[in-house]
Design an enzyme around this catalytic site. Structure first.
Site, PDB file in Angstrom:
ATOM      1  N   ALA A  13      24.727  70.429 -10.972  1.00 17.14           N
ATOM      2  CA  ALA A  13      25.256  71.518 -10.145  1.00 17.14           C
ATOM      3  C   ALA A  13      24.678  71.452  -8.735  1.00 17.14           C
ATOM      4  O   ALA A  13      23.624  70.857  -8.494  1.00 17.14           O
ATOM      5  CB  ALA A  13      24.921  72.862 -10.775  1.00 17.14           C
ATOM      6  N   ILE A  15      23.162  73.698  -6.912  1.00 21.24           N
ATOM      7  CA  ILE A  15      21.811  74.237  -6.733  1.00 21.24           C
ATOM      8  C   ILE A  15      20.765  73.254  -7.232  1.00 21.24           C
ATOM      9  O   ILE A  15      19.662  73.163  -6.685  1.00 21.24           O
ATOM     10  CB  ILE A  15      21.657  75.604  -7.421  1.00 21.24           C
ATOM     11  CG1 ILE A  15      20.328  76.241  -7.000  1.00 21.24           C
ATOM     12  CG2 ILE A  15      21.768  75.479  -8.941  1.00 21.24           C
ATOM     13  CD1 ILE A  15      20.175  77.685  -7.416  1.00 21.24           C
ATOM     14  N   ARG A  18      20.755  70.351  -4.429  1.00 19.86           N
ATOM     15  CA  ARG A  18      20.310  70.793  -3.104  1.00 19.86           C
ATOM     16  C   ARG A  18      18.892  71.337  -3.092  1.00 19.86           C
ATOM     17  O   ARG A  18      18.156  71.132  -2.125  1.00 19.86           O
ATOM     18  CB  ARG A  18      21.248  71.880  -2.561  1.00 19.86           C
ATOM     19  CG  ARG A  18      22.630  71.434  -2.208  1.00 19.86           C
ATOM     20  CD  ARG A  18      23.360  72.518  -1.405  1.00 19.86           C
ATOM     21  NE  ARG A  18      23.185  73.850  -1.977  1.00 19.86           N
ATOM     22  CZ  ARG A  18      23.985  74.381  -2.903  1.00 19.86           C
ATOM     23  NH1 ARG A  18      24.992  73.675  -3.378  1.00 19.86           N
ATOM     24  NH2 ARG A  18      23.786  75.610  -3.353  1.00 19.86           N
ATOM     25  N   ARG A  38      28.224  65.258 -17.996  1.00 19.38           N
ATOM     26  CA  ARG A  38      29.344  64.795 -18.806  1.00 19.38           C
ATOM     27  C   ARG A  38      30.127  63.700 -18.089  1.00 19.38           C
ATOM     28  O   ARG A  38      30.944  63.025 -18.697  1.00 19.38           O
ATOM     29  CB  ARG A  38      30.251  65.975 -19.145  1.00 19.38           C
ATOM     30  CG  ARG A  38      29.596  66.948 -20.133  1.00 19.38           C
ATOM     31  CD  ARG A  38      30.408  68.206 -20.320  1.00 19.38           C
ATOM     32  NE  ARG A  38      29.821  69.043 -21.373  1.00 19.38           N
ATOM     33  CZ  ARG A  38      30.183  70.291 -21.608  1.00 19.38           C
ATOM     34  NH1 ARG A  38      31.123  70.860 -20.868  1.00 19.38           N
ATOM     35  NH2 ARG A  38      29.615  70.972 -22.587  1.00 19.38           N
ATOM     36  N   TYR A  58      24.977  66.136 -22.442  1.00 20.27           N
ATOM     37  CA  TYR A  58      23.834  67.052 -22.550  1.00 20.27           C
ATOM     38  C   TYR A  58      23.071  66.858 -23.854  1.00 20.27           C
ATOM     39  O   TYR A  58      21.832  66.897 -23.875  1.00 20.27           O
ATOM     40  CB  TYR A  58      24.310  68.504 -22.426  1.00 20.27           C
ATOM     41  CG  TYR A  58      25.137  68.772 -21.185  1.00 20.27           C
ATOM     42  CD1 TYR A  58      24.860  68.127 -19.973  1.00 20.27           C
ATOM     43  CD2 TYR A  58      26.207  69.658 -21.216  1.00 20.27           C
ATOM     44  CE1 TYR A  58      25.620  68.364 -18.843  1.00 20.27           C
ATOM     45  CE2 TYR A  58      26.970  69.901 -20.091  1.00 20.27           C
ATOM     46  CZ  TYR A  58      26.680  69.251 -18.908  1.00 20.27           C
ATOM     47  OH  TYR A  58      27.440  69.480 -17.796  1.00 20.27           O
ATOM     48  N   LEU A  74      23.715  74.789 -15.422  1.00 18.13           N
ATOM     49  CA  LEU A  74      25.143  74.766 -15.760  1.00 18.13           C
ATOM     50  C   LEU A  74      25.834  76.058 -15.334  1.00 18.13           C
ATOM     51  O   LEU A  74      25.170  77.032 -14.958  1.00 18.13           O
ATOM     52  CB  LEU A  74      25.282  74.565 -17.275  1.00 18.13           C
ATOM     53  CG  LEU A  74      24.723  73.243 -17.821  1.00 18.13           C
ATOM     54  CD1 LEU A  74      24.656  73.283 -19.338  1.00 18.13           C
ATOM     55  CD2 LEU A  74      25.562  72.071 -17.345  1.00 18.13           C
ATOM     56  N   LYS A  97      20.050  81.733 -13.312  1.00 17.40           N
ATOM     57  CA  LYS A  97      20.457  83.096 -13.599  1.00 17.40           C
ATOM     58  C   LYS A  97      21.984  83.185 -13.603  1.00 17.40           C
ATOM     59  O   LYS A  97      22.648  82.412 -12.912  1.00 17.40           O
ATOM     60  CB  LYS A  97      19.817  84.072 -12.598  1.00 17.40           C
ATOM     61  CG  LYS A  97      19.935  83.661 -11.123  1.00 17.40           C
ATOM     62  CD  LYS A  97      21.269  84.032 -10.528  1.00 17.40           C
ATOM     63  CE  LYS A  97      21.372  83.620  -9.085  1.00 17.40           C
ATOM     64  NZ  LYS A  97      22.770  83.705  -8.597  1.00 17.40           N
TER      65      LYS A  97
END
Length: 328
Positions: A13, A15, A18, A38, A58, A74, A97
């Site tokens: 992802a 986040i 980065r 995946r 995963y 995720l 979160k």
């Protein structure tokens, strides 16, 4: 535990790429063992960038013997499934979160971690920034008298149309994505006795999830909290804490860059003072806090994660189905 903590990353992802992977790589007490996706090509690209092993899938990452802890970045709807899977392999988990999309599921995950003696930490990073501890000290020292009201807002500009945060099937929506920041801040300063007394969620035109909202909360005493959040707005990231004798204001409150000079505004006796602190990297602080918790086997205040989840659900219930539609 000797040597660096070897972390496996479930997903590539934004986040993760980065913020979190660079922070893991920069921490001398952590080593990135593997990155899974995946999409095998994506895993290879990210793994090459951070000097670790790519893993296709995963489940395959959870079978890696040298992975000691797991980070789960995720989509929100997948957090609970893969957090549980990692915990059941005996590994501590740092999960983005919200930890799950339902407070009962969050409670189950926290109970599972506790039963197995594992650290489970939700990645709410701003609580690890020193500025908020400084605010807590000011309040504890009586700088503004008795706390009476807390106002907080976190709003961001519109996202690209295909962003997963607009997808209800992936756990999208403004409440859990950006609303969690002002809500957690209210808990941070007013305590777990907060309850929701009113809420409103609205959808932007053509959206399938709520894109903005607000809530009013109160403590058993005299303090109230008002929170505002949204993801089709001008940027705002701030809170104010008003007391019987003064007030505190904080801007750039929730996602400040590492080099940002934090400022606390203290207002009392008709005067205003700016308290400037040294820059602090809250991403690095979060990563360090997770590694320290794993090594010590303890996590400060896991109850905040559960109470936050309960309040998110309370807000959702207060905003009746007929009220969630805006002009769209």
């Amino acid at each position: 535990m000797t040597g660096p903590l070897r972390i496996g990353v479930l997903g590539c992802a934004g986040i993760a790429v980065r913020r979190m992977l660079p922070a893991f790589a920069a921490d001398p007490g952590i080593e990135i063992a593997a990155v899974a996706s995946r999409d095998a090509a994506k895993a290879r690209a990210v793994a090459e960038r951070f000097g670790c092993r790519p893993v296709h899938g995963y489940d395959a990452l959870l079978e890696q013997d040298d992975v000691q802890a797991v980070y789960v970045p995720l989509p929100a709807a997948l957090h609970a499934e893969w957090t549980e899977a990692a915990l059941r392999t005996g590994r501590p988990v740092l999960a983005e979160k919200p930890l799950s999309t339902d407070h009962r599921r969050t409670a189950e995950l926290l109970q599972l971690a506790d039963a197995r003696g594992l650290v489970l930490m939700e990645n709410v990073m701003f609580v690890h920034h020193r500025r908020h501890r400084a605010v807590q000290r000011l309040v504890a020292d009586g700088a503004i008298g008795e706390p009476r009201a807390f106002h907080a807002a976190f709003t961001i500009p519109p996202l690209p149309d295909g962003d997963i945060r607009y997808d209800p099937d992936l756990g999208g929506g403004a409440l859990a994505d950006v609303g969690i920041y002002p809500l957690r801040a209210a808990l941070h300063f007013l305590g777990p006795g907060l309850h929701v007394t009113g809420a409103r969620l609205t959808r932007g035109a053509g959206r399938r999830v709520e894109t903005s909202g607000a809530a009013l909360l109160s403590t058993p005493g005299t303090a109230t909290a008002q929170i505002t959040f949204g993801m089709e707005h001008a940027y705002r990231s701030a809170y104010e804490l008003w007391g019987s004798e003064g007030s505190i204001t904080v801007d750039r409150a929730f996602t400040p860059p590492a080099d940002h000079v934090p400022v606390i505004g203290l207002h009392r006796d008709g005067k205003s003072e700016e308290i400037r602190l040294a820059p602090h990297d809250q991403v690095a602080a979060t990563v360090a806090a997770f590694a320290a918790a794993v090594r010590s086997g303890t996590l400060p205040d896991p109850g905040a994660t559960l109470r936050q989840a309960e309040l998110l659900d309370e807000i959702d219930r207060f905003a009746a189905p007929g009220e969630t539609d805006g002009n769209g």
